[in-house]
Design an enzyme around this catalytic site. Sequence first.
Site, PDB file in Angstrom:
ATOM      1  N   ARG A 159       0.793  -1.235   0.000  1.00  0.00           N
ATOM      2  CA  ARG A 159       0.000   0.000   0.000  1.00  0.00           C
ATOM      3  C   ARG A 159       0.828   1.290   0.000  1.00  0.00           C
ATOM      4  O   ARG A 159       0.254   2.375  -0.005  1.00  0.00           O
ATOM      5  CB  ARG A 159      -0.983   0.061   1.193  1.00  0.00           C
ATOM      6  CG  ARG A 159      -2.045  -1.007   1.162  1.00  0.00           C
ATOM      7  CD  ARG A 159      -3.206  -0.676   2.085  1.00  0.00           C
ATOM      8  NE  ARG A 159      -4.119   0.303   1.482  1.00  0.00           N
ATOM      9  CZ  ARG A 159      -5.245   0.724   2.035  1.00  0.00           C
ATOM     10  NH1 ARG A 159      -5.577   0.281   3.241  1.00  0.00           N
ATOM     11  NH2 ARG A 159      -6.010   1.594   1.420  1.00  0.00           N
ATOM     12  N   ASP A 160       2.150   1.197   0.008  1.00  0.00           N
ATOM     13  CA  ASP A 160       2.923   2.442  -0.021  1.00  0.00           C
ATOM     14  C   ASP A 160       4.237   2.254  -0.791  1.00  0.00           C
ATOM     15  O   ASP A 160       5.298   2.677  -0.340  1.00  0.00           O
ATOM     16  CB  ASP A 160       3.207   2.926   1.403  1.00  0.00           C
ATOM     17  CG  ASP A 160       3.586   4.416   1.441  1.00  0.00           C
ATOM     18  OD1 ASP A 160       3.303   5.128   0.456  1.00  0.00           O
ATOM     19  OD2 ASP A 160       4.167   4.852   2.441  1.00  0.00           O
ATOM     20  N   ILE A 161       4.149   1.623  -1.951  1.00  0.00           N
ATOM     21  CA  ILE A 161       5.332   1.464  -2.793  1.00  0.00           C
ATOM     22  C   ILE A 161       5.688   2.818  -3.410  1.00  0.00           C
ATOM     23  O   ILE A 161       4.841   3.496  -3.993  1.00  0.00           O
ATOM     24  CB  ILE A 161       5.077   0.424  -3.899  1.00  0.00           C
ATOM     25  CG1 ILE A 161       4.920  -0.963  -3.281  1.00  0.00           C
ATOM     26  CG2 ILE A 161       6.216   0.417  -4.926  1.00  0.00           C
ATOM     27  CD1 ILE A 161       6.140  -1.457  -2.542  1.00  0.00           C
TER      28      ILE A 161
ATOM     29  N   THR B  19       0.995   7.287   0.305  1.00  0.00           N
ATOM     30  CA  THR B  19       1.474   8.609  -0.098  1.00  0.00           C
ATOM     31  C   THR B  19       0.599   9.150  -1.225  1.00  0.00           C
ATOM     32  O   THR B  19       0.415   8.469  -2.240  1.00  0.00           O
ATOM     33  CB  THR B  19       2.937   8.496  -0.571  1.00  0.00           C
ATOM     34  OG1 THR B  19       3.713   7.921   0.481  1.00  0.00           O
ATOM     35  CG2 THR B  19       3.504   9.862  -0.916  1.00  0.00           C
TER      36      THR B  19
ATOM     37  N   ARG C   4       0.169  10.594   4.168  1.00  0.00           N
ATOM     38  CA  ARG C   4       1.541  11.033   4.356  1.00  0.00           C
ATOM     39  C   ARG C   4       1.869  12.132   3.370  1.00  0.00           C
ATOM     40  O   ARG C   4       1.122  12.395   2.434  1.00  0.00           O
ATOM     41  CB  ARG C   4       2.508   9.860   4.121  1.00  0.00           C
ATOM     42  CG  ARG C   4       2.270   8.675   5.042  1.00  0.00           C
ATOM     43  CD  ARG C   4       3.317   7.647   4.734  1.00  0.00           C
ATOM     44  NE  ARG C   4       3.094   6.468   5.575  1.00  0.00           N
ATOM     45  CZ  ARG C   4       3.905   5.438   5.592  1.00  0.00           C
ATOM     46  NH1 ARG C   4       4.997   5.443   4.866  1.00  0.00           N
ATOM     47  NH2 ARG C   4       3.652   4.395   6.349  1.00  0.00           N
TER      48      ARG C   4
END
Length: 255
Positions: A42-44, A81, A236
């Site tokens: 979920r945040d690559i 992000t 973020r």
Amino acid sequence: MLVSPVMEVPTDNPFTEEQARFYFRDVVLGIEYLHYHKIIHRDIKPSNLLLGDDGHVKIADFGVSNEFEGTDAMLSGTAGTPAFMAPEMMTEYEQSFSGKALDVWAMGVTLYCFIFGKCPFYDEYIVSLHNKIKNKPVEPLISSELKELINRMLDKNPLTRITIPEIKLHMWVTENGSNPLPLEEEHCTAVEVTEEEVQNSVKLIPSLSTVILVKSMLRKRSFSNPFDCLGRRAERSMSAPGGLLTYVKTKEECF
């Protein structure tokens, strides 16, 4: 040993296609490994891809990851992000969406960053950024095979977006079939985590609770947060790297 993020974005020194392909292949195998073990990252993004001293990429920061049962995670809400979020996350009403497709979208944004040194969608204002992600086409001036791959990864429809198995067979990734990636069953078997790896897993320590969290995650090979009271970060900044860096196996061991 983890050295540094594979790339700081934005940058005036993006990768060549050969460099981008080398690192992207590591990312593909890493995400395939996570999905095989029923984990959505979920945040690559480039700042969560760390270079080891062997020159290969390790995936870091599982702070907003999800475990799932069955064939895919059906998620809702925003996490990760903003500049790397998929368009299906940006609706005015509650809905669920494929976790695997979210990771593929973020991989597409990351590959774009590798080639151009910047995100394909950017705006200082979050509403404008969401509108660009949902509506603005991507028209990179690159080789036809790479352009086709990026466009398929950044397909705004998650139902027709390219999948990890399809990415592994893509002509740009495999150099027209001359350099194939290993089969899923060849690199996705579970591995044991040693105490030494646990001790060396944290490179940035924000609190004692984080140390306990990471050790628990590594021992159990589980990326869910045992501290329910801590919650998860819903959003973020676009460029700040994650605050938690965790050890992930090298390509030779799994990815």
